[in-house]
Design an enzyme around this catalytic site. Structure first.
Site, short mmCIF file in Angstrom:
data_model
loop_
_atom_site.label_atom_id
_atom_site.label_comp_id
_atom_site.label_asym_id
_atom_site.label_seq_id
_atom_site.Cartn_x
_atom_site.Cartn_y
_atom_site.Cartn_z
N TRP A 133 -12.89 8.28 -44.10
CA TRP A 133 -12.36 9.36 -44.77
C TRP A 133 -11.23 9.22 -45.89
O TRP A 133 -10.13 8.62 -45.64
CB TRP A 133 -11.80 10.39 -43.71
CG TRP A 133 -11.63 11.97 -43.78
CD1 TRP A 133 -12.19 12.54 -44.92
CD2 TRP A 133 -10.53 12.54 -43.51
NE1 TRP A 133 -11.66 13.68 -45.08
CE2 TRP A 133 -10.59 13.63 -44.18
CE3 TRP A 133 -9.30 12.19 -42.59
CZ2 TRP A 133 -9.62 14.76 -43.83
CZ3 TRP A 133 -8.40 13.15 -42.45
CH2 TRP A 133 -8.56 14.59 -43.13
N ASP A 214 -10.60 8.77 -33.87
CA ASP A 214 -10.57 9.92 -34.85
C ASP A 214 -11.97 10.59 -34.30
O ASP A 214 -13.06 10.00 -34.77
CB ASP A 214 -10.67 9.89 -36.44
CG ASP A 214 -10.43 10.96 -37.03
OD1 ASP A 214 -10.30 10.95 -38.26
OD2 ASP A 214 -10.65 12.16 -36.38
N LYS A 250 -15.18 21.80 -37.09
CA LYS A 250 -16.60 21.82 -37.34
C LYS A 250 -17.40 22.30 -35.85
O LYS A 250 -18.21 23.06 -35.96
CB LYS A 250 -17.13 20.29 -37.51
CG LYS A 250 -16.77 20.02 -39.02
CD LYS A 250 -15.46 19.47 -39.27
CE LYS A 250 -15.14 18.92 -40.52
NZ LYS A 250 -13.74 18.52 -40.73
#
Lengths: 401, 374
Positions: A133, A214, A250
């Site tokens: 990311w 993560d 999300k």
């Protein structure tokens, strides 16, 4: 004159640029595949029913707005830990962990990064998968850490370069920090299989590395929260005391409410208490204490059996829609007559897909078809609907045949 | 935090109303805010601080960064200054905080990377007021370009603010010595009941041509404590400078919290942009300010009626949530142990803890402490 004459203009955000250009486009068939948020089959943002219900419950209780503790809402942090670790987790039941509320995934990552900068004595190096990311690098850098990389994505196969990863990890200096995406790797969508995770865990243990997970997509990747947390739980079961960042942006659609958590698995409850005290000392000068709204909603959902059940169904619904769009994209490409191997589109998982498209092809998609994505060929499958998947397949075929 | 006369937390009626409006609005969702925050919030928040007729706003040289409370605004400002002020990454630039100050000021600037945090004279314990000469002297001697953290109003913890005339003197020295003003404004409206009065110092500095930062909190004046609503107002020389500053602040925000929380900003933006709701809010703020002012005058009059040794005008001259009573540590210990009244060793009391029911008891207890313990 100004104090700021020498301040440079910050470089424009590449992903924002995609959305800006999309907004300006007048083509009725335009598609925004840069968006990092879930969309329903009508291309609209989706507020989960369980979220609406939780909000109604919260409103009816007429609670006050007093400051949360520095470490956040206890009902939330406990439920977050249980969600990640599993209710039967020895680490969870023994209390040898600390979980603090963070500002969604980013804030939780940053608390962890700051904590490592201050207390991880044996290395400044954080090893990220290649690619990772985009925000991981500046987060760790701003926290005062150094960034290294290990091989991860194989552009030739559009899948995991497992031998490359294992080779690189075997050479990481002992007692360094390795960052791993728990599931739904961002940006590639390429995850290790469970057998591969087992080998990765063994190597991480052998090299005595600190594993920093993560997890931004638990439940959102496969539709099954336990399956998506398998790697995290396996590492802990192997005796690896991981640190973990969680996001509820999300999987609960709580994006702007900033609900997240940072967890440290410790040797024992006493160590956990000491770690917690230091985390609070880091948090206080950043923002004093965290925002209540998102954590309260998430806590109601996780701790109310009916709401939790409904949530699990809804998160599976989101994951299933994404999976179905992947399947439809591949079958539509076949129907278009494409001779390329598009299997990676359905092998990959989560919100994002590394299509394998080259920059020139991406350029054509944008200019000729008004289909917007980042130059690395990454698409957000969340932006695909049953209404536009045919158009997308047609366009991709045109630029790749 | 504010307490009602029943000693309870208070969710402002206008906040309840606006929350209901938001809950009923099906067009709203939980999507990400932009990195710098909700545009309507940012513009309104800075307008509140600088005034509707602010020349800086008219000249388009004001920037805003929605932040996690006042602390978050201070931190973004501190991180930015450490990177870009007085050279690049000049961690040696001295940062001055008042003696005493909110203790988190030190930690914010330290964790932002500043190595040299100093104090400036502020509270004069002997005369129970502002040590203006000490303050001005510290500013005269501070290295050029030093950063000064100034409390916009309702100084925490002393409740002692400079008068407008004193602020003018402070500004003159700061201008001459090229010192950077970083205002902490956590009590606008809450202190005096007037937004304009409580923002006088900030606006004066702007009118004197300073480039400055102002960290705003909406925790107290909107009672939104746990929603973490704050704003960093940036006043620069011109639009171009402000634009570049904001672009770099965006980078800092992105690695700290990515984008700020939505709920609190929506409540504030909705309230401030509606004339009717704004008036309702103003009335709620005045309710809180007036109750605190009433407690101050009631406490003072009781102490004077009891003939409690010493002078007690500082109780009403001080402003905001806190008051430095002047009680010494031994007297404080007496208050806690014998009278079960909890206050800080510094003698600081939270005026919000006073109610019509406990005023007599508190006044009598202070009287006892002062007469029995020296």
């Amino acid at each position: 004159s100004s104090w700021w004459s020498h301040v440079e203009m910050g470089p424009p955000d590449p992903i924002l640029g995609v959305t800006e250009a999309y907004k300006r486009d007048t083509n009725s068939k335009k598609m925004n595949l840069g968006v990092g948020a879930y969309r329903d089959d009508n291309g609209k943002p989706y507020v989960l029913n369980c979220v609406r219900k939780a909000e109604a419950m919260i409103a009816s209780k007429k609670m006050d707005k007093e400051y949360l503790p520095i470490g956040g809402l206890a009902d939330f942090t406990r439920a977050s830990a249980e969600l990640a670790l599993g209710e039967n987790s020895e680490a969870f039941k023994s209390g040898r962990y600390v979980t603090v509320q963070g500002i969604s995934g980013t804030g939780s990552l940053r608390i962890g990064a700051n904590f490592l900068q201050r207390f991880f004595k044996t290395s400044r190096d954080v090893y990220l998968p290649k690619p990772s990311w985009g925000n991981h690098t500046p987060i760790f850098r701003d926290a005062g850490m150094q960034l290294q990389a290990y091989r991860y994505y194989d552009p030739k196969t559009c899948s995991l370069d497992f031998s490359g990863a294992m080779d690189d990890i075997s050479k990481i200096p002992e007692k360094s920090i390795i960052l791993l995406h728990a599931c739904a790797h961002n940006p590639t969508g390429v995850d290790p299989r469970q057998e591969q995770w087992k080998e990765l865990a063994a190597m991480v243990k052998k090299r005595n590395l600190l594993a920093y997970f993560d997890m931004a997509y638990q439940g959102f990747a496969s539709g099954d929260i336990n399956r998506d947390a398998w790697a995290v739980r396996h590492f802990i079961e192997q005796g690896i005391n991981i640190v973990l960042s969680q996001s509820f942006a999300k999987n609960m659609g709580l994006y702007g409410e900033r609900a997240g958590a940072f967890t440290v698995i410790c040797s024992d409850a006493d160590e956990a208490k000491r770690v917690e005290s230091q985390l609070k000392i880091l948090i206080r000068p950043m923002y004093s204490n965290p925002p209540m709204n998102g954590a309260r909603i998430a806590s109601f959902i996780l701790n109310t059996p009916d709401l939790r059940k409904e949530w699990l169904t809804e998160v599976k619904g989101m994951a299933d829609r994404i999976i179905s769009m992947r399947t439809q994209l591949v079958s539509n490409l076949k129907k278009e007559g494409s001779s390329h191997n598009w299997q990676h589109i359905t092998d990959q998982i989560g919100m994002f897909c590394f299509t394998g498209l080259k920059p020139e092809q991406v350029e054509r998609l944008i200019k000729e078809f008004s289909i917007y994505m980042t130059k690395d060929g990454r698409i957000s499958v969340a932006g695909v609907t049953s209404g536009n998947v045919g158009y997308l397949a047609h366009a991709i075929h045109q630029v790749t045949k | 935090a504010y307490r009602t006369d029943e000693g309870q937390p208070w969710v402002l009626p206008v906040v309840k109303k606006v929350e209901q409006m938001i809950a009923n609005d099906n067009s709203l969702n939980h999507e990400y805010l932009p990195i710098l925050g909700l545009p309507e919030f940012r513009a309104n928040a800075s307008r509140i601080a600088l005034g509707d007729d602010s020349p800086a706003i008219k000249e388009n040289r004001v920037g805003s960064v929605q932040s996690l409370g006042g602390t978050g605004a201070l931190r973004i400002g501190a991180d930015f200054l450490r990177r870009w002020y007085n050279g690049n990454n000049n961690t040696a630039t001295p940062v001055y905080v008042s003696t005493p100050t909110w203790e988190n000021h030190n930690s914010v600037f330290m964790d932002a990377g500043f190595k040299d945090i100093r104090t400036y004279h502020y509270w004069d314990a002997a005369k129970r007021g502002l040590d203006l000469q000490g303050l001005l002297s510290d500013m005269e001697q501070a290295p050029e370009f030093s950063i000064f953290i100034l409390h916009a109003c309702a100084h925490n913890p002393t409740g002692t603010d400079p008068t407008p005339e004193q602020w003018k003197q402070i500004a003159a020295v700061m201008k001459r010595r090229s010192l950077f003003p970083f205002f902490d404004s956590a009590y606008q409206g809450f202190a005096s009941g007037s937004l304009d009065k409580d923002a006088w110092a900030v606006r004066y500095f702007v009118s004197e041509g300073f480039e400055l930062f102002c960290a705003q909190s909406f925790s107290k004046n909107f009672g939104l404590y746990n929603e973490r609503v704050g704003n960093l107002t940036v006043v620069g020389k011109d639009a171009d400078n402000v634009q570049r500053v904001l672009s770099q602040m965006e980078k800092i925000v992105r690695t700290t919290w990515s984008n700020p929380p939505s709920q609190g900003a929506r409540i504030v933006a909705t309230t401030l942009s509606s004339p009717q709701l704004f008036d309702e809010w103003y009335a709620n703020v005045k309710t809180m300010a007036d109750r605190v002012l009433l407690m101050r005058s009631e406490l003072r009059s009781r102490l004077e009626a009891l003939g409690t040794p010493g002078t007690w005008n500082h109780i009403t001259e001080q402003i905001g949530m806190f008051s430095f009573t002047g009680l010494n540590p031994k007297q404080v210990e007496y208050m806690i142990k014998e009278k079960h009244i909890y206050l800080m060793a510094s003698g600081r009391i939270n005026m919000c803890g006073l109610t019509t029911k406990n005023l007599d008891y508190v006044a009598k207890s202070i009287h006892e402490a002062v007469t029995k313990i020296q």
